[in-house]
Design a protein around this motif. Structure first.
Motif, short mmCIF file in Angstrom:
data_model
loop_
_atom_site.label_atom_id
_atom_site.label_comp_id
_atom_site.label_asym_id
_atom_site.label_seq_id
_atom_site.Cartn_x
_atom_site.Cartn_y
_atom_site.Cartn_z
N ARG A 31 1.10 -1.17 0.44
CA ARG A 31 -0.11 0.04 0.32
C ARG A 31 0.56 1.19 0.10
N TYR A 32 0.53 2.36 -0.63
CA TYR A 32 0.91 3.40 0.59
C TYR A 32 1.01 4.07 0.80
N ILE A 33 3.29 4.44 1.28
CA ILE A 33 2.93 4.75 3.01
C ILE A 33 3.71 5.86 3.07
N VAL A 34 3.21 6.87 4.11
CA VAL A 34 3.40 8.08 4.30
C VAL A 34 4.17 8.70 5.30
N LEU A 35 5.56 8.61 5.08
CA LEU A 35 6.95 8.90 6.43
C LEU A 35 6.35 10.68 6.54
N CYS A 36 6.37 10.86 7.86
CA CYS A 36 6.05 12.45 7.96
C CYS A 36 7.13 13.00 9.20
N PHE A 37 8.14 13.18 8.94
CA PHE A 37 8.96 13.57 9.81
C PHE A 37 9.60 14.34 10.52
N PHE A 38 8.87 14.79 11.67
CA PHE A 38 8.66 16.15 12.34
C PHE A 38 8.90 16.32 13.21
N GLY A 39 10.31 15.57 14.15
CA GLY A 39 10.64 16.19 14.57
C GLY A 39 9.74 16.27 16.55
N SER A 40 9.31 16.99 16.12
CA SER A 40 8.46 16.87 17.70
C SER A 40 7.37 17.00 17.69
N ALA A 41 6.06 16.17 18.33
CA ALA A 41 5.19 16.56 18.80
C ALA A 41 4.43 17.92 18.83
N ALA A 42 5.52 18.12 20.18
CA ALA A 42 5.87 19.90 20.52
C ALA A 42 5.90 21.08 19.78
N GLU A 43 5.97 20.42 18.57
CA GLU A 43 5.69 21.91 17.39
C GLU A 43 4.34 21.81 17.33
N PRO A 44 3.84 22.99 16.36
CA PRO A 44 2.86 23.22 16.01
C PRO A 44 2.88 22.67 14.81
N HIS A 45 3.42 22.64 13.74
CA HIS A 45 3.43 22.38 12.42
C HIS A 45 3.41 20.78 12.70
N ALA A 46 4.04 19.96 13.31
CA ALA A 46 3.87 18.80 13.36
C ALA A 46 2.35 18.31 13.59
N GLN A 47 2.44 19.11 14.66
CA GLN A 47 0.44 18.64 15.26
C GLN A 47 -0.31 18.71 14.26
N ALA A 48 -0.21 19.75 13.58
CA ALA A 48 -1.31 20.53 12.32
C ALA A 48 -1.20 19.12 11.07
N ALA A 49 0.16 18.45 11.05
CA ALA A 49 0.66 17.29 10.21
C ALA A 49 -0.05 16.25 10.63
N CYS A 50 0.38 16.31 11.84
CA CYS A 50 -0.56 14.80 12.52
C CYS A 50 -1.84 14.86 12.27
N LYS A 51 -2.25 16.13 12.72
CA LYS A 51 -3.88 16.06 12.97
C LYS A 51 -4.48 15.70 11.78
N ALA A 52 -4.26 16.21 10.50
CA ALA A 52 -4.23 16.46 9.07
C ALA A 52 -4.87 14.88 8.63
N ALA A 53 -4.14 13.79 8.56
CA ALA A 53 -3.42 12.83 8.20
C ALA A 53 -4.92 12.44 9.61
N TYR A 54 -5.02 11.95 11.05
CA TYR A 54 -5.38 11.47 11.55
C TYR A 54 -7.25 11.53 11.02
N SER A 55 -7.25 13.32 10.74
CA SER A 55 -8.66 13.32 10.34
C SER A 55 -8.95 12.70 9.06
N ARG A 56 -8.12 11.70 7.61
CA ARG A 56 -8.59 11.55 7.31
C ARG A 56 -8.73 9.52 7.35
N PRO A 57 -9.56 8.88 8.16
CA PRO A 57 -9.15 8.07 8.28
C PRO A 57 -10.02 6.62 6.94
N GLY A 58 -10.58 7.32 6.23
CA GLY A 58 -11.02 6.93 4.26
C GLY A 58 -9.36 6.76 4.07
N LEU A 59 -8.59 7.62 3.83
CA LEU A 59 -8.02 7.69 3.39
C LEU A 59 -6.62 6.66 3.81
N PHE A 60 -6.29 7.46 5.33
CA PHE A 60 -5.21 6.09 6.04
C PHE A 60 -6.33 4.89 6.26
#
Length: 389
Positions: A40-69
């Motif tokens: 299947r397609y694999i998406v690796l998101c090297f965000f570093g630290s989940a304390a960073e707002p950008h990382a939080q937004a990236a993870c939230k975006a992926a988490y909000s798409r259960p039909g895609l992931f």
């Protein structure tokens, strides 16, 4: 020059490159191998630290798409290098489709070029080049999307995955797994004899090999594999099996792969039974020190009066193979493969590995790393020099 200069990007992962495999801890698993989820397609998101707002937004975006992931079309893996993400429980694990690696020793980040090779633990968060890496079902890189200050990388990466064709047609056409399919390797009488040999013994639960603390140890896990094996000990029978390989299998391997097989290992009759829920989850046959010498696996069906129990290769689509009685499927031990659950009857099979003299030396060198647990070999790990048999 108008094209990319690869000589200037030796440590970066770029589209078209093979995606490096690695094993790391996740939120839920002590060790998780990335390449075990090929297909299947694999998406690796090297965000570093989940304390960073950008990382939080990236993870939230992926988490909000259960039909895609959903682990069918795609899987999302965040990659953290911040131990505080674990100690403060910042990351959410969800099956299917949404997981996180703890890359605290920086192995994955350096493999993918998101960190310079010389980076030490103390400087890692400052040195990280955060990015998304999208990988195809055969573990090759499709795209690399660096993080941007305006966070537009998030929508770009998600839209890219959204627009990808179904995994079985990722290359634009349906692919055939690179396997040999050989009918008429064993005669019907030999197939019946091998089945009778199994039934006279009854079989013993078979494990699989796993690398634990630097040693190859046999593991029994019925959720991952359920099969019973009988080890063949009759020298006359073993020689007859070897002769059929020399005449009917090895010439085909030589023709297609230009590889000279000289060694054969593991003389077992295996049984995947419906009453046991017989199956074998997706795996590769040569990932531990104790199995690194294996070059080709051979799966010879001895009967066909069963349902399920078919061999498939997830990286190359959902197509599965059920060889006729006496027929073989031959494939590289590096290929991800699985055996579907037997839903009716019993599948009997002869399942050896073959390799050459150079690989035999690797086997000898690595023998000290093999644990003594009987489950490690799956039974019948005896080696034979069939070139001189």
């Amino acid at each position: 020059m108008s094209f990319p200069l690869l000589s200037e990007s030796l440590t970066r992962t770029l589209p078209g490159d093979p995606a490096p495999g690695f094993s790391q801890r996740t939120v839920k698993h002590a060790k998780f191998a990335l390449d075990s989820v090929g297909g299947r397609y694999i998406v690796l998101c090297f965000f570093g630290s989940a304390a960073e707002p950008h990382a939080q937004a990236a993870c939230k975006a992926a988490y909000s798409r259960p039909g895609l992931f959903d682990d069918k079309h795609a899987s999302f893996f965040g990659v953290s290098i911040d131990p505080s993400d674990e100690s403060e429980a910042r990351l959410i694990h969800r099956n299917p489709g949404h997981r996180h690696f703890y890359d605290f020793d920086l192995t994955a980040s350096k493999l993918y070029g998101t960190l310079p090779q010389t980076t030490n633990r103390a400087d890692a968060l400052d040195a990280l080049m955060p990015q998304w890496i999208v990988i195809d079902p055969t573990m090759r890189v499709i795209s690399v999307v660096p993080f941007r200050e305006d966070q537009s990388d998030i929508s770009e990466a998600i839209s890219l995955v959204e627009g990808l064709t179904p995994p079985q047609r990722f290359a634009g056409v349906e692919l055939m797994a690179p396997v040999l399919y050989l009918p008429r390797v064993f005669e019907p009488e030999l197939c019946r004899h091998l089945i009778e040999t199994y039934e006279a013994d009854g079989g013993e639960e078979s494990g699989f090999m796993r690398e634990i603390d630097g040693r190859t140890i046999g593991v029994l896990d019925s959720g991952f594999k359920r099969r019973k094996d009988v080890t063949l000990t009759d020298d006359t029978l073993i020689r007859e099996l070897q002769m059929r390989f020399m005449r009917r299998v090895i010439p085909e391997i030589s023709k297609v792969h230009q590889f000279k097989v000289t060694r054969m290992e593991r003389y077992i009759v295996a049984c995947y039974a419906a009453e046991d829920g017989g199956h074998f989850s997706a795996h590769r046959d040569n990932l531990s020190k104790g199995t690194a010498h294996r070059r080709f696996a051979v799966s010879i069906n001895l009967n066909d009066d069963f349902d399920g129990g078919e061999v498939s290769f997830p990286e190359y689509g959902p197509r599965s193979f059920k060889a006729p009685p006496g027929g073989a499927v031959v494939f590289s031990c590096s290929l991800l493969h699985k055996v579907s659950k037997v839903t009716h009857g019993r599948r009997y099979a002869f399942l050896p590995f073959v390799y050459d003299d150079a690989a035999a030396r690797i086997r000898q060198q690595n023998a000290r790393f093999i644990g003594l647990d009987k489950a490690a070999s799956g039974g019948g790990a005896k080696e034979a020099d069939i070139a001189r048999a």
